[in-house]
Design a protein around this motif. Structure first.
Motif, PDB file in Angstrom:
ATOM      1  N   CYS A  80      -4.722   8.366   2.410  1.00 34.81           N
ATOM      2  CA  CYS A  80      -3.987   9.209   1.467  1.00 34.81           C
ATOM      3  C   CYS A  80      -4.247   8.781   0.022  1.00 34.81           C
ATOM      4  CB  CYS A  80      -2.492   9.146   1.776  1.00 34.81           C
ATOM      5  SG  CYS A  80      -2.039   9.859   3.371  1.00 34.81           S
ATOM      6  N   ILE A  81      -4.384   7.484  -0.228  1.00 31.38           N
ATOM      7  CA  ILE A  81      -4.693   7.022  -1.584  1.00 31.38           C
ATOM      8  C   ILE A  81      -6.065   7.520  -2.014  1.00 31.38           C
ATOM      9  CG2 ILE A  81      -5.154   4.987  -2.995  1.00 31.38           C
ATOM     10  CD1 ILE A  81      -2.991   3.523  -1.479  1.00 31.38           C
ATOM     11  N   PHE A  82      -7.037   7.473  -1.119  1.00 37.76           N
ATOM     12  CA  PHE A  82      -8.377   7.960  -1.476  1.00 37.76           C
ATOM     13  C   PHE A  82      -8.367   9.471  -1.669  1.00 37.76           C
ATOM     14  CE2 PHE A  82     -10.155   3.877  -0.077  1.00 37.76           C
ATOM     15  CZ  PHE A  82     -11.102   3.698  -1.064  1.00 37.76           C
ATOM     16  N   CYS A  83      -7.456  10.161  -0.999  1.00 37.15           N
ATOM     17  CA  CYS A  83      -7.336  11.593  -1.265  1.00 37.15           C
ATOM     18  C   CYS A  83      -6.901  11.842  -2.706  1.00 37.15           C
ATOM     19  CB  CYS A  83      -6.334  12.226  -0.299  1.00 37.15           C
ATOM     20  SG  CYS A  83      -6.924  12.326   1.413  1.00 37.15           S
ATOM     21  N   LYS A  84      -6.097  10.916  -3.265  1.00 36.70           N
ATOM     22  CA  LYS A  84      -5.705  11.026  -4.667  1.00 36.70           C
ATOM     23  C   LYS A  84      -6.821  10.578  -5.606  1.00 36.70           C
ATOM     24  CE  LYS A  84      -1.473  12.297  -3.717  1.00 36.70           C
ATOM     25  NZ  LYS A  84      -0.967  13.653  -4.081  1.00 36.70           N
TER      26      LYS A  84
ATOM     27  N   VAL B 188       0.835  -1.202   0.000  1.00 34.06           N
ATOM     28  CA  VAL B 188       0.000   0.000   0.000  1.00 34.06           C
ATOM     29  C   VAL B 188       0.869   1.251   0.000  1.00 34.06           C
ATOM     30  CG1 VAL B 188      -1.703   1.291   1.346  1.00 34.06           C
ATOM     31  CG2 VAL B 188      -1.951  -1.166   1.086  1.00 34.06           C
ATOM     32  N   SER B 189       1.981   1.223   0.716  1.00 35.23           N
ATOM     33  CA  SER B 189       2.877   2.378   0.733  1.00 35.23           C
ATOM     34  C   SER B 189       3.455   2.643  -0.656  1.00 35.23           C
ATOM     35  CB  SER B 189       4.007   2.141   1.739  1.00 35.23           C
ATOM     36  OG  SER B 189       3.491   1.941   3.043  1.00 35.23           O
ATOM     37  N   ALA B 190       3.826   1.587  -1.359  1.00 39.01           N
ATOM     38  CA  ALA B 190       4.345   1.755  -2.715  1.00 39.01           C
ATOM     39  C   ALA B 190       3.274   2.319  -3.640  1.00 39.01           C
ATOM     40  CB  ALA B 190       4.864   0.420  -3.250  1.00 39.01           C
ATOM     41  N   LEU B 191       2.043   1.832  -3.511  1.00 39.48           N
ATOM     42  CA  LEU B 191       0.948   2.378  -4.309  1.00 39.48           C
ATOM     43  C   LEU B 191       0.735   3.855  -4.020  1.00 39.48           C
ATOM     44  CD1 LEU B 191      -1.871  -0.339  -4.354  1.00 39.48           C
ATOM     45  CD2 LEU B 191      -0.677   0.641  -6.307  1.00 39.48           C
ATOM     46  N   LEU B 192       0.819   4.224  -2.753  1.00 40.99           N
ATOM     47  CA  LEU B 192       0.639   5.624  -2.382  1.00 40.99           C
ATOM     48  C   LEU B 192       1.698   6.506  -3.035  1.00 40.99           C
ATOM     49  CD1 LEU B 192      -0.635   7.879  -0.716  1.00 40.99           C
ATOM     50  CD2 LEU B 192       0.763   7.148   1.216  1.00 40.99           C
ATOM     51  N   GLU B 193       2.938   6.049  -3.035  1.00 46.07           N
ATOM     52  CA  GLU B 193       3.995   6.848  -3.673  1.00 46.07           C
ATOM     53  C   GLU B 193       3.763   6.963  -5.172  1.00 46.07           C
ATOM     54  OE1 GLU B 193       6.356   8.518  -2.226  1.00 46.07           O
ATOM     55  OE2 GLU B 193       5.824   7.841  -0.209  1.00 46.07           O
TER      56      GLU B 193
ATOM     57  N   GLU C 223       1.368   9.698  -6.913  1.00 49.90           N
ATOM     58  CA  GLU C 223       1.792  11.041  -7.293  1.00 49.90           C
ATOM     59  C   GLU C 223       1.849  11.192  -8.802  1.00 49.90           C
ATOM     60  OE1 GLU C 223       2.256  13.510  -5.261  1.00 49.90           O
ATOM     61  OE2 GLU C 223       1.944  12.336  -3.424  1.00 49.90           O
ATOM     62  N   ASN C 224       1.879  10.062  -9.498  1.00 44.76           N
ATOM     63  CA  ASN C 224       1.894  10.077 -10.960  1.00 44.76           C
ATOM     64  C   ASN C 224       0.458   9.955 -11.463  1.00 44.76           C
ATOM     65  OD1 ASN C 224       2.151   9.246 -13.748  1.00 44.76           O
ATOM     66  ND2 ASN C 224       4.299   8.775 -13.303  1.00 44.76           N
ATOM     67  N   PRO C 225      -0.028  10.904 -12.266  1.00 45.22           N
ATOM     68  CA  PRO C 225      -1.434  10.831 -12.739  1.00 45.22           C
ATOM     69  C   PRO C 225      -1.738   9.560 -13.530  1.00 45.22           C
ATOM     70  CG  PRO C 225      -0.502  13.020 -13.138  1.00 45.22           C
ATOM     71  CD  PRO C 225       0.633  12.139 -12.714  1.00 45.22           C
ATOM     72  N   GLN C 226      -0.760   9.057 -14.277  1.00 49.66           N
ATOM     73  CA  GLN C 226      -1.012   7.831 -15.034  1.00 49.66           C
ATOM     74  C   GLN C 226      -1.275   6.653 -14.097  1.00 49.66           C
ATOM     75  OE1 GLN C 226       1.892   7.007 -18.058  1.00 49.66           O
ATOM     76  NE2 GLN C 226       2.168   9.163 -18.608  1.00 49.66           N
ATOM     77  N   ALA C 227      -0.588   6.647 -12.962  1.00 47.54           N
ATOM     78  CA  ALA C 227      -0.819   5.568 -12.007  1.00 47.54           C
ATOM     79  C   ALA C 227      -2.225   5.649 -11.432  1.00 47.54           C
ATOM     80  CB  ALA C 227       0.222   5.641 -10.892  1.00 47.54           C
ATOM     81  N   VAL C 228      -2.709   6.858 -11.182  1.00 49.27           N
ATOM     82  CA  VAL C 228      -4.079   7.013 -10.669  1.00 49.27           C
ATOM     83  C   VAL C 228      -5.078   6.507 -11.691  1.00 49.27           C
ATOM     84  CG1 VAL C 228      -5.790   8.683  -9.885  1.00 49.27           C
ATOM     85  CG2 VAL C 228      -3.409   8.931  -9.196  1.00 49.27           C
ATOM     86  N   THR C 229      -4.840   6.795 -12.945  1.00 48.96           N
ATOM     87  CA  THR C 229      -5.752   6.322 -14.005  1.00 48.96           C
ATOM     88  C   THR C 229      -5.778   4.798 -14.058  1.00 48.96           C
ATOM     89  OG1 THR C 229      -5.259   8.319 -15.301  1.00 48.96           O
ATOM     90  CG2 THR C 229      -6.250   6.460 -16.462  1.00 48.96           C
ATOM     91  N   HIS C 230      -4.627   4.168 -14.006  1.00 47.88           N
ATOM     92  CA  HIS C 230      -4.588   2.704 -13.994  1.00 47.88           C
ATOM     93  C   HIS C 230      -5.249   2.147 -12.742  1.00 47.88           C
ATOM     94  CE1 HIS C 230      -1.751   3.024 -17.332  1.00 47.88           C
ATOM     95  NE2 HIS C 230      -1.786   1.715 -17.470  1.00 47.88           N
ATOM     96  N   LEU C 231      -5.097   2.857 -11.666  1.00 48.06           N
ATOM     97  CA  LEU C 231      -5.687   2.390 -10.413  1.00 48.06           C
ATOM     98  C   LEU C 231      -7.208   2.375 -10.504  1.00 48.06           C
ATOM     99  CD1 LEU C 231      -4.484   1.573  -7.620  1.00 48.06           C
ATOM    100  CD2 LEU C 231      -5.049   3.863  -6.840  1.00 48.06           C
TER     101      LEU C 231
END
Length: 853
Positions: free
Chosen positions: A701-705, A608-613, A616-624
């Motif tokens: 923090c992930i849900f904040c993103k 989860v910590s790695a996912l949170l870091e 910070e990349n918008p592409q990662a949020v889209t894939h998520l």
């Protein structure tokens, strides 16, 4: 004078006319005769006493009866008292002691238990007789104790008597404490070398298998007393041999801590040092070399004890030249003429010398001696030996020494970094690593000459050394490694192992884990090194993240490998946008989510910590947001499920529907309560510490993103959980305020009012969240009710259709089987058609009906 012993005269003259005929059954009268003082009678009494004692010895030559031991013991004590003035009794005492070496005879099987106390006392008194200064008496005592303790082959007497059992005799000897007495008798044998050897032999046999005897001997400071005499002159070498054997028996059967504690004195260490040096320099026979190694191992065990004065006693100063022999040339007189045969004993000594380096490395003074003795250079010569060195040892021995040198280097290198760098150890290890990879990857063998050994073990040793030195975080050393291309070399090792899953074992997994750790340490916080890690490194990480989560429980070490992979992702990819884009494009986020869905609880926090870091990349949020896992689970659903499981595990108060039950402490866990109650006033706040250590904080923090609105596919239960996550930070603020309030209200009235207002707002927030949860559950209940009604309507409609279909079928069957029914049906059809034809049109039906009276 004659009247002073009337009973003795009666015994001699009235019982039997001749003293030869005295029976053993009259031992009490023999004792009475012996108690007559020799000073008040003629010398003939002494002759009669000696004669009758010889007669007793002759009649008891097969052993003493258990029932006679008490009297025999008193007779022996009388003889012992008269030895100094009358040497004749010394020979008699030796004869009696020799009979004591035989098993005591029993008339009944119950005699052993009946006379156990007497036997114990008898054996104990044998030890106390060591006070007699006659060498022959002391040697006989030792011989008798040895025979009594170990001899087991005795014939039964012709008169039906049977000897006591061996285990019974051993038990009685242990209870007697004679081993402790014999240890204390060592001080009496300073001038009697032969007696001392007999006594040491006795102690050696008594301590060979008995824990009780070893404990008694240690209580008498046996280890220390024996060690004092080890370096004494003895041409035969028996003294040193037996002393060493006793010490090892005490180590094996007694308390190791007590033995090393007794030997941890300057005098004992000096004695062991002198004995070791004597054997090393002048011992050439096989057993002398073995004894030399035993002493070195004993010194290693002493060195493990903190505070052992190995340096103060001068041992380490004398030992240092031998640590680097024969790798380095030295003009030290101790090693100038030293020759090794390179046999098995010398090989074992070299291994012990490497081992004692590790043990002594905890002492700063020892490290200084190692620097002066160029120990680091000698280790590097063992790691990458010259051709001449290889010729001295066999290939198997050279390989084993190389492995142990690497292990020693992994301990010493972080403590001696300057010497490590000056020896260009990084270059040596990387070159050796390349050679090992070439041989291992090409399959050209596993040893120095292509047979035996194990290249994996050597590669593992190199990785351990590199890991130990990089863990110190010495920037010049790390930069030197990177300049020599260690990042690409480590990636090559990882790629080779990925291509050969059939070679995967515990050693291979450890090598891969160390490689990932090294990459993490080298690339952390340095963007340039992350770029050197490059696309190839990202592809390697993606392959490692494809690891089946079921292997985590295999026990080989896949859990460590997975954690190292996540750590490497964190250090080598996160923070470099180019590498992050490559990782996301390669499906890395999807792999992290898959692992998150299948991994055990302890693996969730780093994932989860790695996912949170990465968020910070918008592409990662889209894939998520686009990810769909098993059973079409979305990433928000997965995170909410992990949140609920974490709350259940940590004991957060919730009702069966997941609603808040305590508005004052909505997210406080059981562990947080325990931590706050055990922490002192100056510690960090338990609420703040919980944020840094809690998995829920990372999920928040992930849900904040991701956002808290517009998340599709969430159930009512998910929305109930999401409402708590949305207010996580507000609840944490409430916890901090509550801790401040519990520590004491502020002295300033405005501060107290502010705290109260914050608490009220926090409680109101919790109440609003609970109201929201209730409305969510109410809507869900209403939706479930509407869904239930819709389902019932469909069921009723289906049921009516089935009834109509059944009626039509029955009518059809009736018409086809009965003509009268068919005629009636046709008539009804005609009437219906006629009535429909005569029915008014729609315009007519809409006219108002005529008014009738």
């Amino acid at each position: 004078m004659l009247s002073s012993a009337p009973r003795a005269r009666g015994f001699i003259h009235e019982s039997k006319p001749r003293p030869e005929a005295v029976r053993v059954t009259d031992l009490s009268r023999v004792l009475q005769l012996l108690r007559e003082p020799l000073s008040v009678v003629s010398s003939s009494l002494k002759e009669r006493q000696v004669f009758i004692l010889k007669k007793v010895v002759k009649q008891c030559q097969h052993g003493f009866l258990l029932r006679d031991l008490a009297v025999i013991l008193k007779i022996m004590n009388v003889c012992a008292e008269r030895v100094s003035d009358h040497p004749e009794y010394g020979r008699i005492l030796c004869d009696l002691l020799q009979i004591c070496s035989l098993p005591f005879l029993k008339e009944k099987s119950s005699d052993e238990m009946k006379y156990a106390a007497v036997v114990t006392d008898c054996v104990s008194q044998m030890g106390f007789l060591m006070r007699i200064p006659l060498p022959e008496v002391r040697r006989q005592i030792c011989s008798s104790v040895i025979a009594f303790y170990s001899r087991d082959k005795h014939r039964h007497s012709s008169d039906g008597l049977s000897p006591a059992r061996l285990d019974y005799r051993a038990l009685m000897l242990e209870r007697s404490g004679v081993s402790e007495t014999l240890v204390m008798s060592l001080a009496l044998t300073e001038e009697q070398h032969s007696v001392k050897l007999c006594l040491l032999q006795t102690l050696q046999i008594l301590s060979r298998t008995s824990e009780v005897n070893c404990k008694l001997m240690l209580r008498a400071q046996a280890a220390q007393k024996i060690c004092f005499h080890m370096s004494e002159g003895d041409p035969s070498g028996e003294l040193l041999f037996r002393s060493s054997e006793i010490l090892w028996n005490l180590l094996e059967n007694g308390s190791r801590q007590e033995v090393t504690s007794q030997l941890s004195s300057s005098d004992c260490i000096a004695s062991l040092r002198d004995a070791f040096l004597h054997l090393l320099l002048k011992g050439f026979r096989h057993h002398e070399r073995q004894l030399r190694n035993d002493l070195l191992l004993l010194l290693s065990l002493i060195a493990e004890k903190p505070g052992a004065p190995l340096i103060e006693s001068g041992f380490l100063k004398h030992l240092t030249p031998f640590l680097t022999f024969p790798e380095l040339k030295s003009h030290n007189p101790l090693v100038r003429n030293l020759k090794l045969s390179f046999n098995q004993e010398d090989f074992e000594m070299k291994k012990l010398l490497l081992n004692i380096m590790v043990v002594l490395s905890r002492d700063l003074a020892a490290l200084q001696l190692f620097r002066e003795g160029r120990v680091m250079l000698a280790l590097m010569l063992l790691v990458k030996p010259s051709p001449s060195a290889v010729c001295r040892w066999t290939s198997r021995q050279q390989e084993e020494l190389q492995l142990q040198a690497l292990s020693t280097l992994s301990t010493l290198a972080p403590l001696m970094l300057d010497e490590y760098i000056s020896c260009q150890a990084n270059t040596c290890l990387l070159l050796l690593d390349c050679c090992l990879q070439d041989d291992t990857f090409s399959g050209r063998g596993h040893g120095f000459h292509g047979s035996g050994g194990g290249r994996k073990a050597q590669l593992r040793g190199c990785m351990r050394v590199l890991r130990s030195v990089t863990s110190v975080e010495h920037e010049p050393l790390q930069q030197d490694l990177c300049d020599q291309g260690v990042i690409g070399q480590l990636l090559g090792v990882l790629r080779w192992f990925l291509g050969r899953p059939e070679d995967e074992d515990a050693v291979a997994l450890e090598i891969q884990t160390d490689c990932l750790f090294l990459l993490s340490v080298l690339c952390e916080g340095d963007v340039h090194r992350k770029e050197l890690f490059g696309r190839d490194g990202v592809e390697v990480l993606i392959q490692y993240l494809s690891l089946d989560a079921a292997l985590v429980f295999s026990g080989l070490g896949h859990n460590k490998l997975l954690l190292s992979t996540v750590d490497c992702l964190w250090s080598c990819v996160v923070g470099c946008f180019g590498m992050e884009d490559v990782f996301v494009a390669g499906g890395g986020v999807d792999l992290l989510l898959q692992l998150l869905q299948r991994s055990p609880r302890r693996m969730l926090t780093p994932l989860v910590s790695a996912l949170l870091e990465l968020c910070e990349n918008p592409q990662a949020v889209t894939h998520l947001l686009r990810w769909s896992g098993d059973r079409d689970t979305s990433a928000p659903q997965l995170l909410l499920h992990i949140w609920r499981r974490e709350e259940e595990t940590t004991g957060v108060s919730r009702d069966p529907h997941g609603m808040i039950t305590d508005v004052k402490r909505p997210i406080v866990s059981r562990h947080q309560d325990e931590s706050s109650s055990s922490s002192s006033s100056h510690d960090v706040s338990a609420a703040v510490r919980d944020v840094s250590e809690n998995l829920r904080a990372n999920i928040y923090c992930i849900f904040c993103k991701l956002g808290f609105e517009g998340l599709l596919g969430l159930s009512a239960e998910d929305h109930v959980t999401l409402s708590v996550i949305h207010r996580y930070l507000d609840f944490k603020v409430c916890e901090v305020v509550q801790e401040l309030w519990s520590e004491g209200a502020p002295a300033v009235p405005s501060g107290e009012a502010a705290l109260k207002s914050v608490l009220q707002v926090s409680e109101a927030t919790a109440e609003s969240v609970r109201s929201l949860q209730q409305s969510i559950l109410g809507r869900r209940q209403q939706e479930e009710l509407q869904e239930e009604q819709r389902l019932y309507s469909e069921i009723r409609f289906t049921h009516r259709q089935r009834v109509i279909t059944a009626e039509a079928w029955r009518s059809y069957v009736a018409r086809t089987s009965n003509y009268s029914v068919l005629k009636e049906f046709r008539r009804l059809q005609e009437e219906r058609s006629t009535s429909e034809h005569d029915a008014p049109s729609d315009t007519e039906t809409n006219k108002p009906a005529p008014v009738t009276e």
